[in-house]
Design a protein around this motif. Structure first.
Motif, PDB file in Angstrom:
ATOM      1  N   THR A 113       0.790  -1.164  -0.113  1.00 22.44           N
ATOM      2  CA  THR A 113       0.011   0.006  -0.114  1.00 22.44           C
ATOM      3  C   THR A 113       1.008   1.141   0.010  1.00 22.44           C
ATOM      4  OG1 THR A 113      -0.183   0.139   2.403  1.00 22.44           O
ATOM      5  CG2 THR A 113      -1.706  -1.381   1.369  1.00 22.44           C
ATOM      6  N   GLU A 114       0.444   2.205  -0.392  1.00 23.00           N
ATOM      7  CA  GLU A 114       1.041   3.835  -0.185  1.00 23.00           C
ATOM      8  C   GLU A 114       1.757   3.936   1.057  1.00 23.00           C
ATOM      9  OE1 GLU A 114      -0.225   7.479  -1.713  1.00 23.00           O
ATOM     10  OE2 GLU A 114      -0.801   6.586  -3.713  1.00 23.00           O
ATOM     11  N   ASP A 115       1.073   3.585   2.137  1.00 19.89           N
ATOM     12  CA  ASP A 115       1.594   3.815   3.540  1.00 19.89           C
ATOM     13  C   ASP A 115       2.954   2.965   3.614  1.00 19.89           C
ATOM     14  OD1 ASP A 115      -0.443   5.555   3.975  1.00 19.89           O
ATOM     15  OD2 ASP A 115      -1.669   4.062   4.815  1.00 19.89           O
ATOM     16  N   GLU A 116       3.161   1.877   2.632  1.00 17.87           N
ATOM     17  CA  GLU A 116       4.306   1.077   2.872  1.00 17.87           C
ATOM     18  C   GLU A 116       5.406   1.608   2.058  1.00 17.87           C
ATOM     19  OE1 GLU A 116       2.673  -3.040   4.268  1.00 17.87           O
ATOM     20  OE2 GLU A 116       1.974  -2.473   2.351  1.00 17.87           O
ATOM     21  N   TRP A 117       5.240   2.528   1.105  1.00 14.20           N
ATOM     22  CA  TRP A 117       6.083   2.673   0.081  1.00 14.20           C
ATOM     23  C   TRP A 117       7.463   3.153   0.559  1.00 14.20           C
ATOM     24  CZ3 TRP A 117       3.026   4.994  -4.473  1.00 14.20           C
ATOM     25  CH2 TRP A 117       2.129   3.999  -5.103  1.00 14.20           C
ATOM     26  N   GLY A 118       7.276   4.120   1.637  1.00 13.10           N
ATOM     27  CA  GLY A 118       8.536   4.808   2.023  1.00 13.10           C
ATOM     28  C   GLY A 118       8.775   6.144   1.278  1.00 13.10           C
ATOM     29  N   PHE A 119       7.899   6.650   0.624  1.00 10.00           N
ATOM     30  CA  PHE A 119       8.029   7.700  -0.061  1.00 10.00           C
ATOM     31  C   PHE A 119       6.707   8.307  -0.465  1.00 10.00           C
ATOM     32  CE2 PHE A 119       8.069   4.711  -3.462  1.00 10.00           C
ATOM     33  CZ  PHE A 119       7.412   5.221  -4.558  1.00 10.00           C
ATOM     34  N   VAL A 120       6.572   9.466  -0.654  1.00  6.54           N
ATOM     35  CA  VAL A 120       5.265  10.082  -1.136  1.00  6.54           C
ATOM     36  C   VAL A 120       5.220  10.434  -2.418  1.00  6.54           C
ATOM     37  CG1 VAL A 120       3.783  12.045  -0.725  1.00  6.54           C
ATOM     38  CG2 VAL A 120       5.026  11.274   1.178  1.00  6.54           C
ATOM     39  N   PRO A 121       4.443   9.919  -3.304  1.00  6.54           N
ATOM     40  CA  PRO A 121       4.443  10.002  -4.792  1.00  6.54           C
ATOM     41  C   PRO A 121       4.341  11.674  -5.226  1.00  6.54           C
ATOM     42  CG  PRO A 121       2.998   8.244  -4.121  1.00  6.54           C
ATOM     43  CD  PRO A 121       3.311   9.038  -2.843  1.00  6.54           C
ATOM     44  N   GLU A 122       4.689  12.061  -6.432  1.00  2.92           N
ATOM     45  CA  GLU A 122       4.654  13.462  -6.784  1.00  2.92           C
ATOM     46  C   GLU A 122       3.225  13.399  -7.205  1.00  2.92           C
ATOM     47  OE1 GLU A 122       7.380  14.739  -9.577  1.00  2.92           O
ATOM     48  OE2 GLU A 122       8.920  14.469  -8.236  1.00  2.92           O
ATOM     49  N   LEU A 123       2.438  14.936  -7.002  1.00  6.68           N
ATOM     50  CA  LEU A 123       1.253  15.108  -7.630  1.00  6.68           C
ATOM     51  C   LEU A 123       1.323  15.125  -9.092  1.00  6.68           C
ATOM     52  CD1 LEU A 123       0.266  18.166  -5.243  1.00  6.68           C
ATOM     53  CD2 LEU A 123      -0.519  15.812  -5.062  1.00  6.68           C
ATOM     54  N   GLU A 134       1.143  22.979  -2.728  1.00  7.27           N
ATOM     55  CA  GLU A 134       1.533  21.387  -2.762  1.00  7.27           C
ATOM     56  C   GLU A 134       1.678  20.535  -1.640  1.00  7.27           C
ATOM     57  OE1 GLU A 134       4.697  18.463  -5.433  1.00  7.27           O
ATOM     58  OE2 GLU A 134       4.642  20.818  -5.771  1.00  7.27           O
ATOM     59  N   GLU A 135       2.493  21.211  -0.520  1.00  8.80           N
ATOM     60  CA  GLU A 135       2.730  20.601   0.595  1.00  8.80           C
ATOM     61  C   GLU A 135       1.393  20.415   1.337  1.00  8.80           C
ATOM     62  OE1 GLU A 135       5.465  23.372   2.606  1.00  8.80           O
ATOM     63  OE2 GLU A 135       7.227  22.567   1.263  1.00  8.80           O
ATOM     64  N   ARG A 139      -0.367  16.692   2.549  1.00  3.05           N
ATOM     65  CA  ARG A 139      -0.951  16.388   3.952  1.00  3.05           C
ATOM     66  C   ARG A 139      -2.282  16.098   4.027  1.00  3.05           C
ATOM     67  NH1 ARG A 139       2.417  21.011   4.826  1.00  3.05           N
ATOM     68  NH2 ARG A 139       0.676  22.087   5.366  1.00  3.05           N
ATOM     69  N   LEU A 140      -3.155  16.672   3.207  1.00  7.98           N
ATOM     70  CA  LEU A 140      -4.697  16.506   3.210  1.00  7.98           C
ATOM     71  C   LEU A 140      -4.906  14.926   2.568  1.00  7.98           C
ATOM     72  CD1 LEU A 140      -6.082  20.087   2.063  1.00  7.98           C
ATOM     73  CD2 LEU A 140      -6.283  18.777   4.421  1.00  7.98           C
ATOM     74  N   LEU A 141      -4.176  14.701   1.696  1.00  9.65           N
ATOM     75  CA  LEU A 141      -4.033  13.377   0.951  1.00  9.65           C
ATOM     76  C   LEU A 141      -3.933  12.060   1.742  1.00  9.65           C
ATOM     77  CD1 LEU A 141      -3.124  14.299  -2.619  1.00  9.65           C
ATOM     78  CD2 LEU A 141      -5.521  13.534  -1.935  1.00  9.65           C
ATOM     79  N   PRO A 195      -9.473  16.486   8.647  1.00  9.47           N
ATOM     80  CA  PRO A 195      -8.328  16.781   8.015  1.00  9.47           C
ATOM     81  C   PRO A 195      -8.168  18.409   7.910  1.00  9.47           C
ATOM     82  CG  PRO A 195      -9.296  14.924   6.882  1.00  9.47           C
ATOM     83  CD  PRO A 195     -10.373  15.501   7.786  1.00  9.47           C
ATOM     84  N   LEU A 196      -9.198  19.142   7.622  1.00  3.79           N
ATOM     85  CA  LEU A 196      -9.153  20.514   7.370  1.00  3.79           C
ATOM     86  C   LEU A 196      -8.589  21.105   8.612  1.00  3.79           C
ATOM     87  CD1 LEU A 196     -11.977  21.185   4.855  1.00  3.79           C
ATOM     88  CD2 LEU A 196      -9.490  21.369   4.593  1.00  3.79           C
ATOM     89  N   ARG A 197      -9.444  20.771   9.719  1.00  4.92           N
ATOM     90  CA  ARG A 197      -9.128  21.209  11.109  1.00  4.92           C
ATOM     91  C   ARG A 197      -7.716  21.059  11.488  1.00  4.92           C
ATOM     92  NH1 ARG A 197     -15.129  20.084  13.697  1.00  4.92           N
ATOM     93  NH2 ARG A 197     -16.090  21.983  13.049  1.00  4.92           N
ATOM     94  N   THR A 198      -7.071  19.918  11.384  1.00  4.36           N
ATOM     95  CA  THR A 198      -6.042  19.484  11.683  1.00  4.36           C
ATOM     96  C   THR A 198      -4.831  20.337  11.132  1.00  4.36           C
ATOM     97  OG1 THR A 198      -6.443  17.050  11.722  1.00  4.36           O
ATOM     98  CG2 THR A 198      -4.178  17.505  11.450  1.00  4.36           C
TER      99      THR A 198
END
Length: 213
Positions: A113-123, A134-135, A139-141, A195-198
């Motif tokens: 899963t994406e959470d296991e990739w170890g990197f964040v894919p580019e938009l 972008e940042e 974070r929201l995603l 997520p928005l409030r975060t």
């Protein structure tokens, strides 16, 4: 002319032992049997276990599993031999491999899963974005379940860029917030509040986007 592959043939020196492995350990069902063979229904293709006097060559089969480590240990406990233990690959998969009694390789795998990739894919962005915009979207995603995140990333980025393009503006934090909300189905937008409030964003400031049809 051709209708597709009906069977994969796996030669085996001990038909009963091979049947026990595929039926009782791996958990597939025996669909049909005859003189010197057993057909195993794998759910996607029929595997024909074929009794032969001697296995002349080995083959490799890939099995998609939910838990690689658990499946690996189950096969070892049933008498299979380890080829290599669970490992992560550059193809973003987890894999392990065992050998059966005839030396055939059974590769166990699952997609990470994406959470296991170890990197964040580019938009998949095309327009001009400010760095903080972008940042913020990344974070929201991160709050989107990993299984749906790739689709959400594509759709949300597209909606945000459309809004910015219509305003003839680069993508800023404001367009990210508005696009993040309107890209979601109205019935599920309540999930975006936390997520928005975060991120220190007051959802009440964007009632128009939450009500957007």
């Amino acid at each position: 002319m051709f209708f597709g592959i009906s069977h994969l043939v796996l030669p085996c020196s001990d038909l009963e032992k091979a049947t026990q492995l595929w039926r009782d350990v791996i958990g597939f069902s025996a669909a049909r049997s005859g003189e010197g063979y057993v057909d195993i229904d794998t759910g996607s293709a029929m595997l024909r276990l074929l009794q032969v006097p001697k296995v002349e060559s080995q083959t490799s089969l890939r099995l998609q599993v939910a838990d690689v480590a658990q499946a690996y240990q189950s096969l070892l406990a049933a008498g299979s031999t380890s080829r290599y233990p669970p490992m992560r690959t550059p193809e973003l998969e987890e894999m392990a491999c065992v050998g059966d009694a005839d030396g055939h390789a059974i590769v166990l795998w699952r997609a990470l899963t994406e959470d296991e990739w170890g990197f964040v894919p580019e938009l998949p962005k095309q327009g001009e974005w400010t760095a903080d915009a972008e940042e913020l979207l990344q974070r929201l995603l991160a709050h989107v379940p990993a299984f749906f995140r790739m689709l959400a990333r594509r759709k949300t980025t597209r909606v945000i860029e459309q809004l910015a393009q219509e305003a003839r503006s680069p993508v800023t934090r404001e367009w990210v917030i508005k696009g993040y909300i309107t890209a979601s189905a109205k019935v599920t937008r309540f999930r975006l509040v936390e997520p928005l409030r975060t991120e220190g964003i007051d959802p009440d400031d964007y009632r128009a986007e939450f009500d957007y049809e």
